[in-house]
Design a protein around this motif. Structure first.
Motif, PDB file in Angstrom:
ATOM      1  N   ALA A  35       0.829  -1.212   0.000  1.00  0.00           N
ATOM      2  CA  ALA A  35       0.000   0.000   0.000  1.00  0.00           C
ATOM      3  C   ALA A  35       0.861   1.260   0.000  1.00  0.00           C
ATOM      4  O   ALA A  35       0.440   2.304  -0.510  1.00  0.00           O
ATOM      5  CB  ALA A  35      -0.919  -0.001   1.220  1.00  0.00           C
ATOM      6  N   SER A  37       3.683   1.481  -1.596  1.00  0.00           N
ATOM      7  CA  SER A  37       4.474   1.482  -2.825  1.00  0.00           C
ATOM      8  C   SER A  37       3.739   2.211  -3.929  1.00  0.00           C
ATOM      9  O   SER A  37       2.630   2.705  -3.746  1.00  0.00           O
ATOM     10  CB  SER A  37       4.787   0.041  -3.242  1.00  0.00           C
ATOM     11  N   ASN A  38       4.354   2.222  -5.118  1.00  0.00           N
ATOM     12  CA  ASN A  38       3.754   2.930  -6.251  1.00  0.00           C
ATOM     13  C   ASN A  38       3.780   2.060  -7.513  1.00  0.00           C
ATOM     14  O   ASN A  38       4.137   2.511  -8.590  1.00  0.00           O
ATOM     15  CB  ASN A  38       4.488   4.249  -6.498  1.00  0.00           C
ATOM     16  N   TYR A  39       3.404   0.787  -7.351  1.00  0.00           N
ATOM     17  CA  TYR A  39       3.412  -0.126  -8.481  1.00  0.00           C
ATOM     18  C   TYR A  39       2.166   0.073  -9.350  1.00  0.00           C
ATOM     19  O   TYR A  39       1.112   0.485  -8.865  1.00  0.00           O
ATOM     20  CB  TYR A  39       3.471  -1.577  -7.990  1.00  0.00           C
ATOM     21  N   ASP A  40       2.314  -0.270 -10.624  1.00  0.00           N
ATOM     22  CA  ASP A  40       1.186  -0.242 -11.555  1.00  0.00           C
ATOM     23  C   ASP A  40       0.529  -1.613 -11.678  1.00  0.00           C
ATOM     24  O   ASP A  40      -0.669  -1.726 -11.892  1.00  0.00           O
ATOM     25  CB  ASP A  40       1.642   0.217 -12.943  1.00  0.00           C
ATOM     26  N   ARG A  59      -6.363  -2.928   1.059  1.00  0.00           N
ATOM     27  CA  ARG A  59      -5.281  -1.974   1.301  1.00  0.00           C
ATOM     28  C   ARG A  59      -4.800  -1.323   0.010  1.00  0.00           C
ATOM     29  O   ARG A  59      -4.287  -0.214   0.008  1.00  0.00           O
ATOM     30  CB  ARG A  59      -4.103  -2.664   2.009  1.00  0.00           C
ATOM     31  N   LEU A  60      -4.959  -2.027  -1.129  1.00  0.00           N
ATOM     32  CA  LEU A  60      -4.471  -1.501  -2.411  1.00  0.00           C
ATOM     33  C   LEU A  60      -5.564  -0.809  -3.225  1.00  0.00           C
ATOM     34  O   LEU A  60      -5.285  -0.298  -4.307  1.00  0.00           O
ATOM     35  CB  LEU A  60      -3.882  -2.640  -3.253  1.00  0.00           C
ATOM     36  N   LYS A  62      -7.143   1.956  -3.340  1.00  0.00           N
ATOM     37  CA  LYS A  62      -7.027   3.341  -3.806  1.00  0.00           C
ATOM     38  C   LYS A  62      -6.030   3.468  -4.958  1.00  0.00           C
ATOM     39  O   LYS A  62      -6.254   4.237  -5.900  1.00  0.00           O
ATOM     40  CB  LYS A  62      -6.612   4.249  -2.655  1.00  0.00           C
ATOM     41  N   LYS A  63      -4.938   2.738  -4.872  1.00  0.00           N
ATOM     42  CA  LYS A  63      -3.900   2.848  -5.904  1.00  0.00           C
ATOM     43  C   LYS A  63      -4.099   1.856  -7.048  1.00  0.00           C
ATOM     44  O   LYS A  63      -3.855   2.177  -8.214  1.00  0.00           O
ATOM     45  CB  LYS A  63      -2.522   2.646  -5.270  1.00  0.00           C
ATOM     46  N   LEU A  64      -4.491   0.643  -6.700  1.00  0.00           N
ATOM     47  CA  LEU A  64      -4.703  -0.403  -7.706  1.00  0.00           C
ATOM     48  C   LEU A  64      -6.129  -0.918  -7.553  1.00  0.00           C
ATOM     49  O   LEU A  64      -6.380  -1.940  -6.908  1.00  0.00           O
ATOM     50  CB  LEU A  64      -3.693  -1.543  -7.523  1.00  0.00           C
ATOM     51  N   ARG A  84      -3.425  -1.053 -11.860  1.00  0.00           N
ATOM     52  CA  ARG A  84      -3.868   0.338 -11.884  1.00  0.00           C
ATOM     53  C   ARG A  84      -4.800   0.576 -13.077  1.00  0.00           C
ATOM     54  O   ARG A  84      -5.589   1.530 -13.084  1.00  0.00           O
ATOM     55  CB  ARG A  84      -2.645   1.258 -11.981  1.00  0.00           C
TER      56      ARG A  84
END
Length: 444
Positions: A35, A37-40, A59-60, A62-64, A84
């Motif tokens: 969470a 991190s900034n992975y795609d 947990r992911l 929002k980003k993924l 993403r």
């Protein structure tokens, strides 16, 4: 203008319920780490428990926001993908061979190892198919190749899936725990037939060979220079355990990979891009904050893939190698070695099946003998012993029938299919070679 990138992570979580140590604490820590991190794209293996997947997904979110948990076999595939980018479709292909049902300790047959994939809509590349897999574990890395026949069938089937996707005009990313070190026959078969680029190799093109004791790297150097993700002395779950010669010489093994390839053709003229691995690292190597153990028995592998417009690429033609449908990069040497290994294991499988069926018939005879003789027992206290022995013999006979007939035929048929497909490929390559030779004579 800066080229767009795709930041990818592959990580084996070691999340087998009741068996994996400190599973709940580790999965929670993994979800927190991911969470932050900034992975795609993230591909996880051995995420066997659905509630663990839910924890990571939440947990992911929002980003993924896009994710998929894959089901296969009796206990699940243990595979999950997070993206993403929007997911257009998903699929899962259980491998035809996943070890023996008699190998209860290994467990691969029960969990159903598979090749799972999501088709994503990338804003620049369009359709990209992302494969996540975990190959059969038994067989090691040395010794006769037939010991790794199931892994060979796994990689052959995965290579066909990747080629089919590329022929549909898609870019392909294939990540996961391949349970093979670089240069082994299963990895060679996969890379050459599917025309894959290894993200680690491309970003670390000239590793120093380990040919003597003086060349053995430190554990830290093994991570930085050789991409070691398993059996590292730095991992609390592998430190101190018996390791084979390959792991000792390299301070661990590189079993986790991120591969990629280009499409055979582009659906839209002028939309072609070249993928390049600009950076790759072994990650999640520290111990979990507040605990004295690692995140998993594997380390994670990340890669940053640059998306380079074709007009700006100096080696577009090299990047688009083998873009002719039905062509292959598979060498004659690898093809011959794969055929030899599968044929040898075919003979072993037939012999093992016949032996198990013989044991089954012997069990029938022994069981009948026990039933008949039970009527003439001189003492009543012997009867329970006969009953128990009869149950054991019946269980053994039933197991041998299942393993020798059902699984035996299953394995033989899967091996036959792979062998015939490889032989057909060999014939096609030989015909192509003769055609090229004849063309050369005509030109002269």
């Amino acid at each position: 203008m800066t080229s767009p990138t795709i930041h990818i992570l592959s990580f084996n979580c070691w999340g087998l319920k009741y068996v994996a140590k400190n599973r709940r604490e580790r999965i929670y820590a993994i979800s927190e780490q991911l969470a932050a991190s900034n992975y795609d794209i993230i591909g996880l293996q051995e995420l066997w428990v659905f509630s663990d997947f839910q924890l990571v997904r939440n947990r992911l979110a929002k980003k993924l926001p896009f994710s998929k948990y894959f089901y296969s076999g009796a206990l699940g595939a243990g595979l999950a993908l997070f993206s993403r980018y929007p997911i257009l479709s998903t699929s899962v292909h259980p491998y035809s061979l996943n070890g023996s049902p008699l190998d209860v300790a290994g467990g691969d047959w029960f969990v159903g190892k598979a090749a799972a994939s999501i088709l994503i809509d990338h804003p620049t590349l369009g359709e990209v198919e992302v494969f996540n897999t975990h190959l059969h574990a038994r067989g090691g890395d040395d010794g006769p190749e037939e010991r790794r026949a199931h892994r060979l069938v796994n990689t052959w089937e995965l290579a066909k899936l990747i080629r089919r996707s590329a022929e549909l005009g898609r870019y392909v990313i294939a990540l996961g725990d391949y349970n093979n070190i670089p240069g082994t026959l299963p990895i060679t078969l996969l890379r050459e037939h599917a025309c894959l680029t290894d993200a680690w190799e491309e970003s670390h093109p000239h590793p120093r060979s380990v040919s003597s004791i003086r060349d053995i790297p430190s554990p830290q150097q093994a991570l930085r220079n050789y991409g070691v993700t398993a059996d590292s002395p730095l991992n609390t779950y592998s430190a101190g355990k018996p390791l084979d010669a390959i792991a000792r010489r390299h301070q661990g093994k590189r079993l986790d990979y991120i591969f990629f390839r280009h499409p055979v053709r582009s659906r839209t003229i002028g939309s072609l891009y070249t993928l390049k691995s600009s950076e790759s690292n072994v990650v999640m190597t520290d111990r979990i904050p507040g605990y004295d153990f690692s995140y998993s028995d594997h380390f994670g592998l990340e890669a940053i893939i640059q998306v380079v417009p074709a007009d700006d690429a100096h080696d577009v033609e090299a990047g688009l190698a083998s873009t002719v449908p039905h062509s292959t990069c598979l060498s004659d040497t690898a093809l011959a070695a794969a055929l030899q290994a599968l044929t040898a294991h075919y003979r072993i499988s037939r012999s093992s099946s016949r032996f198990q069926l013989v044991v089954f018939f012997i069990c029938i005879i022994v069981a009948l003998g026990l039933i008949i003789s039970s009527a003439f027992l001189p003492r009543s206290w012997i009867n329970p012993i006969f009953v128990l022995f009869t149950v054991v013999v019946s269980w053994l006979g039933t197991t041998m029938l299942y393993s020798g007939f059902i699984y035996g035929n299953w394995e033989v048929n899967a091996l036959t299919t792979a062998i015939e497909e490889l032989e057909l490929l060999k014939q096609r390559q030989e015909q192509s070679g003769r055609h090229d030779t004849n063309s050369g004579h005509l030109d002269r």
